[in-house]
Design a protein around this motif. Structure first.
Motif, PDB file in Angstrom:
ATOM      1  N   ASP A 632       0.831  -1.210   0.000  1.00 43.66           N
ATOM      2  CA  ASP A 632       0.000   0.000   0.000  1.00 43.66           C
ATOM      3  C   ASP A 632       0.861   1.254   0.000  1.00 43.66           C
ATOM      4  O   ASP A 632       0.575   2.218  -0.723  1.00 43.66           O
ATOM      5  N   ALA A 633       1.924   1.275   0.806  1.00 41.14           N
ATOM      6  CA  ALA A 633       2.789   2.449   0.869  1.00 41.14           C
ATOM      7  C   ALA A 633       3.508   2.670  -0.457  1.00 41.14           C
ATOM      8  O   ALA A 633       3.619   3.815  -0.932  1.00 41.14           O
ATOM      9  N   HIS A 634       3.993   1.600  -1.079  1.00 34.60           N
ATOM     10  CA  HIS A 634       4.650   1.751  -2.386  1.00 34.60           C
ATOM     11  C   HIS A 634       3.668   2.246  -3.441  1.00 34.60           C
ATOM     12  O   HIS A 634       4.019   3.083  -4.285  1.00 34.60           O
ATOM     13  N   ARG A 635       2.448   1.723  -3.414  1.00 35.14           N
ATOM     14  CA  ARG A 635       1.439   2.151  -4.391  1.00 35.14           C
ATOM     15  C   ARG A 635       1.123   3.631  -4.245  1.00 35.14           C
ATOM     16  O   ARG A 635       1.083   4.374  -5.237  1.00 35.14           O
ATOM     17  N   GLU A 636       0.888   4.073  -3.012  1.00 36.79           N
ATOM     18  CA  GLU A 636       0.515   5.480  -2.796  1.00 36.79           C
ATOM     19  C   GLU A 636       1.699   6.416  -3.033  1.00 36.79           C
ATOM     20  O   GLU A 636       1.520   7.524  -3.561  1.00 36.79           O
ATOM     21  N   TYR A 654       6.478   1.470  -8.376  1.00 39.57           N
ATOM     22  CA  TYR A 654       5.514   0.512  -8.922  1.00 39.57           C
ATOM     23  C   TYR A 654       6.180  -0.808  -9.300  1.00 39.57           C
ATOM     24  O   TYR A 654       5.552  -1.872  -9.204  1.00 39.57           O
ATOM     25  N   GLU A 655       7.439  -0.767  -9.711  1.00 38.94           N
ATOM     26  CA  GLU A 655       8.140  -2.018  -9.960  1.00 38.94           C
ATOM     27  C   GLU A 655       8.376  -2.775  -8.652  1.00 38.94           C
ATOM     28  O   GLU A 655       8.291  -4.008  -8.620  1.00 38.94           O
ATOM     29  N   THR A 656       8.669  -2.042  -7.582  1.00 36.06           N
ATOM     30  CA  THR A 656       8.782  -2.684  -6.266  1.00 36.06           C
ATOM     31  C   THR A 656       7.451  -3.292  -5.866  1.00 36.06           C
ATOM     32  O   THR A 656       7.390  -4.414  -5.332  1.00 36.06           O
ATOM     33  N   LEU A 657       6.374  -2.583  -6.120  1.00 35.14           N
ATOM     34  CA  LEU A 657       5.037  -3.099  -5.831  1.00 35.14           C
ATOM     35  C   LEU A 657       4.788  -4.393  -6.595  1.00 35.14           C
ATOM     36  O   LEU A 657       4.261  -5.365  -6.043  1.00 35.14           O
ATOM     37  N   GLN A 658       5.187  -4.437  -7.852  1.00 34.20           N
ATOM     38  CA  GLN A 658       4.983  -5.652  -8.642  1.00 34.20           C
ATOM     39  C   GLN A 658       5.852  -6.812  -8.155  1.00 34.20           C
ATOM     40  O   GLN A 658       5.497  -7.972  -8.362  1.00 34.20           O
ATOM     41  N   SER A 659       6.970  -6.512  -7.502  1.00 38.94           N
ATOM     42  CA  SER A 659       7.780  -7.592  -6.935  1.00 38.94           C
ATOM     43  C   SER A 659       7.070  -8.241  -5.758  1.00 38.94           C
ATOM     44  O   SER A 659       7.368  -9.385  -5.400  1.00 38.94           O
ATOM     45  N   ILE A 660       6.140  -7.508  -5.145  1.00 34.58           N
ATOM     46  CA  ILE A 660       5.344  -8.047  -4.038  1.00 34.58           C
ATOM     47  C   ILE A 660       4.070  -8.684  -4.570  1.00 34.58           C
ATOM     48  O   ILE A 660       3.686  -9.786  -4.168  1.00 34.58           O
ATOM     49  N   ASP A 661       3.404  -7.991  -5.480  1.00 40.21           N
ATOM     50  CA  ASP A 661       2.184  -8.503  -6.100  1.00 40.21           C
ATOM     51  C   ASP A 661       2.257  -8.248  -7.601  1.00 40.21           C
ATOM     52  O   ASP A 661       2.009  -7.132  -8.060  1.00 40.21           O
ATOM     53  N   ASP A 663       0.337  -8.841  -9.862  1.00 40.67           N
ATOM     54  CA  ASP A 663      -0.954  -8.580 -10.500  1.00 40.67           C
ATOM     55  C   ASP A 663      -1.623  -7.299 -10.010  1.00 40.67           C
ATOM     56  O   ASP A 663      -2.822  -7.113 -10.233  1.00 40.67           O
ATOM     57  N   ASP A 664      -0.871  -6.422  -9.342  1.00 41.26           N
ATOM     58  CA  ASP A 664      -1.487  -5.193  -8.850  1.00 41.26           C
ATOM     59  C   ASP A 664      -1.997  -4.363 -10.028  1.00 41.26           C
ATOM     60  O   ASP A 664      -1.232  -3.971 -10.917  1.00 41.26           O
ATOM     61  N   LEU A 665      -3.289  -4.082 -10.037  1.00 40.68           N
ATOM     62  CA  LEU A 665      -3.910  -3.421 -11.177  1.00 40.68           C
ATOM     63  C   LEU A 665      -3.422  -1.985 -11.342  1.00 40.68           C
ATOM     64  O   LEU A 665      -3.160  -1.528 -12.465  1.00 40.68           O
ATOM     65  N   ALA A 666      -3.287  -1.256 -10.235  1.00 38.18           N
ATOM     66  CA  ALA A 666      -2.806   0.124 -10.312  1.00 38.18           C
ATOM     67  C   ALA A 666      -1.400   0.180 -10.900  1.00 38.18           C
ATOM     68  O   ALA A 666      -1.070   1.092 -11.671  1.00 38.18           O
ATOM     69  N   ALA A 667      -0.570  -0.805 -10.553  1.00 37.53           N
ATOM     70  CA  ALA A 667       0.790  -0.840 -11.089  1.00 37.53           C
ATOM     71  C   ALA A 667       0.769  -1.022 -12.600  1.00 37.53           C
ATOM     72  O   ALA A 667       1.517  -0.357 -13.329  1.00 37.53           O
ATOM     73  N   HIS A 668      -0.072  -1.922 -13.092  1.00 45.54           N
ATOM     74  CA  HIS A 668      -0.172  -2.101 -14.543  1.00 45.54           C
ATOM     75  C   HIS A 668      -0.590  -0.796 -15.221  1.00 45.54           C
ATOM     76  O   HIS A 668      -0.019  -0.412 -16.255  1.00 45.54           O
ATOM     77  N   TYR A 669      -1.549  -0.125 -14.654  1.00 47.73           N
ATOM     78  CA  TYR A 669      -2.087   1.081 -15.291  1.00 47.73           C
ATOM     79  C   TYR A 669      -1.063   2.214 -15.307  1.00 47.73           C
ATOM     80  O   TYR A 669      -0.773   2.790 -16.365  1.00 47.73           O
ATOM     81  N   ILE A 670      -0.507   2.544 -14.139  1.00 47.67           N
ATOM     82  CA  ILE A 670       0.418   3.673 -14.072  1.00 47.67           C
ATOM     83  C   ILE A 670       1.708   3.365 -14.825  1.00 47.67           C
ATOM     84  O   ILE A 670       2.263   4.229 -15.517  1.00 47.67           O
TER      85      ILE A 670
END
Length: 740
Positions: A632-636, A654-661, A663-670
């Protein structure tokens, strides 16, 4: 592999392929080949792979033999089933692990009749190659050997072992995409002096003489991590399966990673003393009953993987597994609190026991039951929620035994009362109907999701009338019941009516006197501040923000030194869009607990909403220093940096976020936007395609509405704040306090 063999090797293989492959398949059909006789060397494995390809349906791509599963092998080649030693071989030295495994869901992952019936539906509707999606986790040997194709000659005696010892202990790598996201090598129980795997038969004596080399062959450090389990205990329905779009199916790993058990996120409402992984709960060390070379000080990490499957041990008559499973289900998973009472629509009396009140004949009573999921690191019910069944059974009766209300009864045909409050969801297909036999490949939308997340609470309200002739006192009981499947699915799976065990996981009873009810503290109750806190969480999730704020204010009054009380008030106000009030409470929380990561995270959201993006970025960076795996912190933070056009810094987050999940939708979009603006066109196209496939289909809600229009008894469960008001006579079949 062909490159490694060289030109001469390719010529030899080409010459021998026809005759050798026929011999291999004859051995496989007989089921008698030893590991050293079939496809253990690199050259033989290549021959075996080419033999499989002669008849294998490569529906999903010439270089993608295992889709729709994400599983693959170390070389991309098939692995002969004869390369996997049977579990009985491992039992020579690991008697205890083998005995426990045999009764587990892993050992029976494929052979159970209800599972076979379900996958037969998929085979009949779409073809056996689509079952690769399921078998990557339920029957990996069938998938990786190439058996999942029409007319396969492969002898499938390995079906009896399901997820066998050398399946898990041959995995070389995993990621957190799930749906079988592992890389498996050909099994080896020993490595040589140069740490190279030995594929030939190895005697027990040789293993016992080189235990260090045995350990190197069969153990990896990541086997003890939750990420290891995520390879299968997280899953999606890809477009290759449903001819529609990507849909999330299960996400137990994500739920764990976000929970207080993982201690990787600052956001849970409660804090655990230490980290608990999947193995902490599901592989708890137990004392030996036989012998096992892997034991330490007479104890072995349980290979029962206790969970919630109560049908398997009944069907196969595994009495020990049943006993331990029931105990596991009852081991402090839930707190049931009969929290409040309303008389004739007046102000709620809460928490019960903390103030006096009266009850009179003729009163209309509404009880508020708070169910807290305190003991598991994922939602309840977990996994595929459409066919599992857990619900609240509520009963009110007077001293003469007259039933004033009963909700959650099992009906005479075995079905659960459809108006019961269930911890489930409803998966709907294109016809606006329930996928009642777990036909996940036809899913279009989740009509509603009523599961209860880890560390959260849920409020359930029941209303009944006290008859004028009632005999006091009035007794109310609320219990959480569980059975593995709904009756309709179970009967389909068994081909006949089959009664399942029902376990009462937790329950509470309170009595209301007709007349005066003085203050009376029940020792079973949590402390008063915690009762208010759980009620506040339930109100927050029910979108009753004023009531949530009110509840958390009670917590702050009872515990003025508790920083999270003020953070919780702030969360409710933030969701209520009262941003300044939220900031005021967060400042109080931070005054009590400076640099508190949970308060700083929500303060950052308030600051960004009020245009103070620099402050938000600074606060989120501080959160990440303490919680580097807070998705959540990486996404925000990534979004805040994106708002400031700091695209390269946003990309990192967002790449760090994708290393955790992944399939994070916000990461794909941004990232699809950020990569394009950084000139990384190929990556931008990939992320845009992933977003397009994984985003919600806005038209799918029509299927849910069509279903709910036809089922009024279910539609009320989609309303966050509702009351069960059915007045019912004494039911034909009450589950009772602890039925098994």
């Amino acid at each position: 592999m062909k490159r490694a063999l060289g030109q001469v090797g390719r010529i030899v293989i080409g010459t021998l392929l026809g005759a050798t492959s026929a011999c291999i398949f004859m051995a496989l059909q007989k089921g008698g080949a030893r590991a050293s006789d079939s496809a253990t060397t690199p050259a033989q494995r290549e021959i075996y792979t080419q033999s499989v390809k002669q008849h294998y349906n490569l529906r999903f791509g010439q270089d993608k033999p295992f889709l729709p599963s994400n599983a693959t092998t170390d070389t991309g080649q098939f692995i002969s089933p004869q390369a996997f030693p049977a579990a009985k071989y491992c039992s020579h030295c690991h008697q205890e692990a083998h005995a426990e495994w045999r009764e587990s869901a892993h050992a029976n992952s494929f052979r159970a009749p209800w599972y076979i019936k379900n996958t037969a539906l998929l085979t009949a509707e779409k073809g056996i190659e689509y079952t690769r999606h399921c078998e990557g986790c339920h029957n990996p040997i069938a998938l990786l050997s190439g058996a999942l194709t029409k007319g396969s000659p492969i002898n499938r005696k390995f079906d009896e072992d399901g997820v066998t010892c050398t399946v898990c202990h041959s995995i070389q790598k995993v990621d957190t995409r799930g749906t079988g996201s592992y890389v498996m090598a050909q099994p080896a129980v020993l490595v040589d002096e140069k740490d190279q795997p030995i594929y030939d038969d190895v005697s027990d004596k040789e293993i016992l003489s080189h235990l260090d080399r045995h350990s190197k062959a069969v153990m990896k450090d990541f086997y003890r991590s939750s990420e290891f389990c995520s390879a299968c205990h997280k899953a999606a329905l890809p477009k290759q399966l449903n001819d529609y779009k990507w849909q999330r199916a299960i996400f137990l790993y994500d739920e764990w990673q976000l929970s207080s058990f993982a201690k990787q996120s600052p956001l849970p409402f409660y804090i655990k003393d230490g980290v608990s992984t999947c193995q902490t709960c599901h592989m708890t060390p137990e004392s030996l009953t036989t012998s096992d070379s892997g034991a330490k000080e007479g104890r072995l990490a349980s290979h029962r993987w206790l969970g919630a499957n109560t049908v398997l041990p009944k069907y196969y008559n595994y009495s020990t597994q049943m006993e331990k499973t029931v105990a596991f289900l009852k081991a402090g998973v839930f707190n049931v609190d009969i929290f409040g009472l309303e008389r004739n629509g007046e102000k709620i009396i809460a928490p019960l026991g903390s103030e006096d009140f009266t009850v009179s004949p003729g009163d209309l009573l509404t009880t508020s039951i708070v169910i807290q999921n305190k003991g598991i690191a994922h939602s309840h019910v977990p996994e595929q929620r459409d066919m599992y069944e857990s619900w609240i059974e509520f009963e009110a009766k007077d001293a003469a035994g007259h039933i004033l209300m009963h909700s959650g009864a099992i009906q005479p045909n075995g079905d659960l009362d459809p108006r019961a409050h269930s911890f489930t969801n409803r998966l709907v297909n294109t016809k606006g109907e329930i996928n009642d036999l777990h036909q996940v490949w036809n899913n279009r939308v989740v009509a509603y999701n009523n599961t209860i997340a880890s560390g959260r609470s849920q409020l359930v309200r029941y209303q009944f009338k006290v008859p004028t002739e009632a005999k006091g006192p009035i007794t109310v009981t609320a219990r959480v019941n569980y059975r593995r499947f709904d009756q309709h699915f179970m009967d389909f799976g068994m081909g006949k009516h089959y009664e399942m065990p029902v376990v009462a996981m937790a329950e509470r009873t309170r009595t209301f006197n007709l007349g005066s009810n003085p203050i009376a503290v029940d020792p079973q109750d949590n402390k008063e501040w915690m009762r208010w806190n759980n009620f506040g969480i339930a109100m927050l999730d029910a979108q009753q923000y004023a009531e949530s704020v009110h509840a958390f204010e009670h917590v702050a009054q009872l515990r003025p030194d508790y920083a999270d009380a003020f953070t919780n008030i702030a969360i409710a106000n933030f969701q209520w869009e009262r941003y300044e009030a939220s900031r005021t409470s967060l400042n109080k929380a931070l005054a009590l607990s400076p640099h508190n990561s949970r308060a700083l995270y929500y303060l950052a959201l308030v600051e960004r909403n009020q245009g103070q993006v620099d402050n938000a970025i600074a606060d989120l960076r501080e959160v990440i220093t303490k919680f580097p795996r807070s998705r959540d912190a990486h996404r925000e933070l990534g979004f805040s940096l994106y708002q400031q056009h700091k695209y390269d810094e946003a990309r990192v987050e967002y790449e760090t976020l994708q290393s955790i999940d992944p399939d994070d939708l916000a990461a794909h979009y941004i990232l699809s936007i950020v990569y394009r603006r950084l000139g990384m066109k190929e990556k931008a196209s990939y992320e845009a395609a992933m977003f397009a496939d994984q985003k919600d289909d806005p038209t799918a809600s029509t299927y849910a509405l069509e279903f709910l229009r036809k089922h009024n008894e279910v539609a009320s469960e989609t309303v966050p704040w509702h009351t069960h008001t059915d007045f019912a006579p004494e039911p034909a079949h009450s589950v009772g306090p602890s039925t098994q």
